[in-house]
Scaffold this motif. Structure first.
Motif, short mmCIF file in Angstrom:
data_model
loop_
_atom_site.label_atom_id
_atom_site.label_comp_id
_atom_site.label_asym_id
_atom_site.label_seq_id
_atom_site.Cartn_x
_atom_site.Cartn_y
_atom_site.Cartn_z
N HIS A 102 -39.07 -59.19 146.49
CA HIS A 102 -38.36 -60.17 145.64
C HIS A 102 -36.88 -59.83 145.49
O HIS A 102 -36.08 -60.69 145.15
CB HIS A 102 -39.06 -60.34 144.29
CG HIS A 102 -38.77 -59.29 143.28
ND1 HIS A 102 -39.47 -58.10 143.22
CD2 HIS A 102 -37.88 -59.24 142.26
CE1 HIS A 102 -39.02 -57.38 142.21
NE2 HIS A 102 -38.04 -58.04 141.61
N GLY A 103 -36.52 -58.58 145.79
CA GLY A 103 -35.10 -58.23 145.83
C GLY A 103 -34.57 -58.23 147.25
O GLY A 103 -33.63 -58.95 147.58
N LEU A 104 -35.20 -57.43 148.12
CA LEU A 104 -34.69 -57.25 149.49
C LEU A 104 -34.69 -58.53 150.32
O LEU A 104 -33.91 -58.66 151.25
CB LEU A 104 -35.51 -56.19 150.21
CG LEU A 104 -35.24 -54.74 149.81
CD1 LEU A 104 -36.12 -53.79 150.61
CD2 LEU A 104 -33.77 -54.38 150.01
N VAL A 105 -35.55 -59.47 149.97
CA VAL A 105 -35.60 -60.75 150.67
C VAL A 105 -35.26 -61.91 149.73
O VAL A 105 -34.63 -62.88 150.13
CB VAL A 105 -37.00 -60.97 151.32
CG1 VAL A 105 -37.10 -62.33 151.98
CG2 VAL A 105 -37.30 -59.85 152.32
N LYS A 143 -39.09 -63.69 142.18
CA LYS A 143 -40.21 -62.77 141.92
C LYS A 143 -41.57 -63.42 142.11
O LYS A 143 -42.53 -62.77 142.53
CB LYS A 143 -40.08 -62.22 140.49
CG LYS A 143 -41.20 -61.32 140.04
CD LYS A 143 -41.07 -59.94 140.60
CE LYS A 143 -42.11 -59.02 139.98
NZ LYS A 143 -42.11 -57.70 140.54
N GLU A 144 -41.69 -64.70 141.81
CA GLU A 144 -43.00 -65.35 141.85
C GLU A 144 -43.18 -66.26 143.07
O GLU A 144 -44.06 -67.12 143.09
CB GLU A 144 -43.22 -66.10 140.54
CG GLU A 144 -43.28 -65.13 139.37
CD GLU A 144 -43.28 -65.79 138.00
OE1 GLU A 144 -43.63 -66.98 137.91
OE2 GLU A 144 -42.92 -65.10 137.03
N LEU A 171 -29.32 -62.41 134.99
CA LEU A 171 -30.13 -63.60 134.73
C LEU A 171 -30.98 -63.99 135.94
O LEU A 171 -32.16 -64.32 135.81
CB LEU A 171 -29.23 -64.77 134.33
CG LEU A 171 -29.92 -66.09 134.02
CD1 LEU A 171 -30.79 -65.96 132.77
CD2 LEU A 171 -28.89 -67.20 133.85
N LEU A 172 -30.40 -63.92 137.12
CA LEU A 172 -31.07 -64.40 138.32
C LEU A 172 -31.80 -63.32 139.12
O LEU A 172 -32.38 -63.61 140.17
CB LEU A 172 -30.06 -65.11 139.22
CG LEU A 172 -29.50 -66.43 138.68
CD1 LEU A 172 -28.44 -66.99 139.61
CD2 LEU A 172 -30.61 -67.44 138.43
N HIS A 173 -31.80 -62.08 138.63
CA HIS A 173 -32.32 -60.98 139.44
C HIS A 173 -33.77 -61.18 139.88
O HIS A 173 -34.16 -60.75 140.96
CB HIS A 173 -32.15 -59.63 138.71
CG HIS A 173 -33.21 -59.39 137.69
ND1 HIS A 173 -33.28 -60.09 136.50
CD2 HIS A 173 -34.28 -58.55 137.70
CE1 HIS A 173 -34.34 -59.67 135.81
NE2 HIS A 173 -34.95 -58.74 136.51
N LYS A 206 -42.25 -57.19 156.42
CA LYS A 206 -43.49 -57.95 156.24
C LYS A 206 -44.64 -57.07 155.79
O LYS A 206 -45.66 -57.57 155.31
CB LYS A 206 -43.85 -58.68 157.54
CG LYS A 206 -42.85 -59.77 157.90
CD LYS A 206 -43.22 -60.47 159.20
CE LYS A 206 -42.23 -61.59 159.50
NZ LYS A 206 -42.56 -62.31 160.74
N ASP A 207 -44.49 -55.76 155.91
CA ASP A 207 -45.53 -54.83 155.49
C ASP A 207 -45.46 -54.49 154.01
O ASP A 207 -46.32 -53.77 153.49
CB ASP A 207 -45.44 -53.53 156.30
CG ASP A 207 -45.69 -53.74 157.77
OD1 ASP A 207 -46.40 -54.70 158.13
OD2 ASP A 207 -45.15 -52.96 158.58
N TRP A 208 -44.45 -54.98 153.32
CA TRP A 208 -44.24 -54.65 151.92
C TRP A 208 -44.61 -55.82 151.03
O TRP A 208 -44.64 -56.97 151.45
CB TRP A 208 -42.80 -54.20 151.68
CG TRP A 208 -42.52 -52.93 152.41
CD1 TRP A 208 -42.05 -52.80 153.69
CD2 TRP A 208 -42.76 -51.61 151.95
NE1 TRP A 208 -41.98 -51.47 154.04
CE2 TRP A 208 -42.41 -50.72 152.98
CE3 TRP A 208 -43.23 -51.08 150.75
CZ2 TRP A 208 -42.52 -49.33 152.86
CZ3 TRP A 208 -43.34 -49.70 150.62
CH2 TRP A 208 -42.99 -48.85 151.66
N GLY A 209 -44.89 -55.52 149.77
CA GLY A 209 -45.32 -56.54 148.82
C GLY A 209 -44.18 -57.10 147.99
O GLY A 209 -43.01 -56.75 148.15
N ASN A 210 -44.57 -57.91 147.06
CA ASN A 210 -43.65 -58.63 146.19
C ASN A 210 -42.68 -57.72 145.45
O ASN A 210 -41.52 -58.07 145.29
CB ASN A 210 -44.48 -59.46 145.19
CG ASN A 210 -43.65 -60.14 144.14
OD1 ASN A 210 -43.16 -59.48 143.23
ND2 ASN A 210 -43.50 -61.44 144.27
#
Length: 195
Positions: free
Chosen positions: A84-87, A55-56, A49-51, A76-80
């Motif tokens: 949205h998972g790793l951070v 994301k936004e 549910l919370l995965h 910081k070089d990677w995108g959403n």
């Protein structure tokens, strides 16, 4: 927190289509947990549910979390799609402290659901696969992914990762190193199912 309070908080963070996807992943995670004998299907469902809770979030929020928690600056070089998972799991930790206290395994599963890991727990695999096969997904190959997920979590992880690597390679975009590690760790599971 009650389920309704969790749903209300989730609705406040994501658009309607993402909310529907999260409900689909919740359902798929619960079903996979039951199928493969995971000890607590409701924990799997909550992780599903919370995965995508984060994301936004704007990029500035990911940068704040990276700095606040002392994560690797290279993130910081990677995108959403990666962040949205790793951070993003840290946003969940902040907004739902009971999860960090009672079920830290949920945070780990959310952390790895975007790029996988070479050492995934059963819950990690459940969320990773549920995100890919949930009932609202309609992309080419999803039916095959669902069939594989009925037989083997490891093979489902492999199938999804192979498809992800192929997709990103065709787009000629960088592939997060942990995704390659996931591919290497699980690709033989897919070969075993196909034989």
């Amino acid at each position: 927190m009650t389920r309704e309070e969790i749903l209300q908080q989730l609705r406040s963070q994501v658009k309607a289509s993402r909310y529907k996807h999260c409900l689909g992943v919740e359902k798929a995670a619960r079903e996979l947990a039951v199928r493969f004998g995971y000890e607590n299907p409701e924990v799997a469902a909550l992780a599903g549910l919370l995965h995508d809770y984060a994301k936004e979030q704007p990029q500035a929020e990911y940068l704040r979390l990276i700095d606040m928690y002392g994560l690797d600056e290279a993130l910081k070089d990677w995108g959403n799609n990666v962040l949205h998972g790793l951070v993003g799991w840290l946003k969940i930790k902040e907004d739902f402290p009971f999860i960090a206290q009672e079920h830290p395994e949920i945070l780990q599963a959310i952390k790895t659901h975007t790029v996988g890991s070479s050492t995934m727990s059963m819950l990690d695999k459940i969320v990773y696969v549920a995100d890919y096969i949930e009932e609202n997904r309609t992309f080419e190959g999803v039916d095959e992914a669902r069939k594989i997920a009925q037989r083997s979590l490891d093979a489902a992880v492999a199938f999804e990762t192979v498809r992800t690597v192929e997709f990103l390679a065709k787009k000629r975009v960088p592939i997060y190193p942990q995704t390659i590690e996931t591919y290497n760790a699980y690709v033989n599971a897919l070969t075993a199912v196909e034989e």
